[in-house]
Design a protein around this motif. Structure first.
Motif, mmCIF file in Angstrom:
data_model
loop_
_atom_site.group_PDB
_atom_site.id
_atom_site.type_symbol
_atom_site.label_atom_id
_atom_site.label_comp_id
_atom_site.label_asym_id
_atom_site.label_seq_id
_atom_site.Cartn_x
_atom_site.Cartn_y
_atom_site.Cartn_z
ATOM 1 N N GLY B 106 0.813 -1.213 0.000
ATOM 2 C CA GLY B 106 0.000 0.000 0.000
ATOM 3 C C GLY B 106 0.845 1.261 0.000
ATOM 4 O O GLY B 106 0.585 2.196 -0.750
ATOM 5 N N PHE B 109 2.583 1.738 -3.312
ATOM 6 C CA PHE B 109 1.614 2.163 -4.320
ATOM 7 C C PHE B 109 1.242 3.634 -4.142
ATOM 8 O O PHE B 109 1.143 4.389 -5.110
ATOM 9 N N ALA B 110 1.070 4.021 -2.881
ATOM 10 C CA ALA B 110 0.647 5.395 -2.602
ATOM 11 C C ALA B 110 1.669 6.417 -3.104
ATOM 12 O O ALA B 110 1.333 7.573 -3.368
ATOM 13 N N PHE B 112 3.541 5.922 -5.874
ATOM 14 C CA PHE B 112 3.857 5.583 -7.269
ATOM 15 C C PHE B 112 4.099 6.820 -8.128
ATOM 16 O O PHE B 112 4.839 6.768 -9.097
ATOM 17 N N ARG B 120 7.456 0.634 -11.074
ATOM 18 C CA ARG B 120 6.029 0.433 -10.817
ATOM 19 C C ARG B 120 5.576 -0.927 -11.345
ATOM 20 O O ARG B 120 4.933 -1.702 -10.639
#
Lengths: 197, 197
Positions: B106, B109-110, B112, B120
């Motif tokens: 998470g 991803f946050a 990215f 990525r």
DNA sequence: GAGCGATGTATCGAGCTGATACATCTGAAG
DNA sequence: CTTCAGATGTATCAGCTCGATACATCGCTC
């Protein structure tokens, strides 16, 4: 009550051993299968828990059958005592925060077969409120956030919210099923109060 | 490198402070909003992490503007140093188990937005394999289980598996999008190698 | 007869959670 | 104007868990 054990783990162990006696390794595999994608217990928590349950007399080491007596002592098979069964019943009757939080809900659900219908309902509803409350918090926190978030963060939020919404729908279905069954067996009892089958 | 900090938390803190300086309380709220339904950090981990980052010189306490000098010292605002920014870049470049496990995915991803396209992709694919691997384990463990499971346990398994399958589909979509964008910008570069606009 | 992966018990350091303590700021109620 | 509640804010601690590791045995194959 000597040790104040972890509740969740205690239920998991007592519940598993109730179905049939097991030794540590087997117990761990079984629990991690039972809980599938939800949780995994480690030895570092299992063995201390077993130790505590032993000293509290809720479980005992099972005697091996006579013919294997020859000094072999590799497996240590545990089984419930009468007190252990009592304690398990007690744990299965409780519906509270400790039964619908993330870490514990799965365990409680996995043993629903041994849980009274009314308690099942309260746990399912508790879990649902918990999730709804969490969604509410996220939504208001999000609304209060001034700065716009980038697309990745937004996508993460969207996905998270959607997952939780799906779980709430799942809970709704389960609750409806439970209610329907409760009504049905209630009306059965009403119709023929003392016949069974 | 004095302290060997938690990686995930380190990325979370450095990444947040990179966007703008913050103090502890604010930092926590922001992170927990950012991560929405996925994770929540506690002070017991945040403050020690901040302390470590301070001693390693990756962050510093920001001086308050002159006119507020009068002994007031309630908030402690942290900001990144040059070394901190460097370290952040380093963390954002890594794609490995520590970036696609449950607790850390998470966070990665946050952020990215600040991550290279290639990294990525590798993180998304790593996450996907991780989940597929887990599903595989559960399925074989389930197949090996002799005794039939009761309906509640089965329903729990089914729901868990379905959730993970959904996350895999989500990842597939994201991966496709990433690939499409990569192809597009690649062909842009091919068509007009030195014009920009 | 030795090598190997699964089975099996057990512990430890590192690090996190949840609770708690305590101080300050703000606004509303009396 | 004061007081009180609740948000803001920093900080720590006991207890517990994770992941790694160690070590032994079993059954299997080559």
């Amino acid at each position: 009550m000597t040790g104040s054990r972890n509740g969740v783990l205690e239920l998991a162990v007592l519940g598993s051993l109730h179905e049939n006696p097991l030794h540590g390794y087997e117990l761990r595999k079984r629990l991690n299968t039972l809980l599938g994608m939800f949780r995994a217990f480690s030895y570092g928590s299992l063995y201390p828990c077993l130790k505590g349950l032993l000293t509290d007399g809720l479980i005992v080491e099972e005697e091996p059958p006579d013919d294997v007596v020859l000094g072999r002592r590799s497996k240590i098979v545990y089984k419930l005592t009468a007190e252990g069964k009592e304690r398990l019943q007690e744990l299965l009757t409780q519906a509270g925060p400790s039964s619908w939080e993330d870490e514990s809900f799965g365990i409680h659900f996995a043993f629903f077969r041994h849980t009274e219908a009314e308690v099942r309902l309260r746990i399912l509803e508790g879990r649902r409120s918990r999730l709804e409350e969490r969604m509410e918090n996220v939504r208001t926190a999000l609304a209060r956030t001034r700065e716009r978030l980038d697309s990745y963060t937004l996508e993460l939020q969207r996905h998270g919210l959607e997952s939780v919404e799906r779980e709430v729908r799942w809970l709704n279905e389960l609750i409806n099923t439970e209610r329907a069954q409760a009504d049905k067996s209630q009306s059965e009892r009403d119709k023929r109060p003392d016949s069974d089958e």
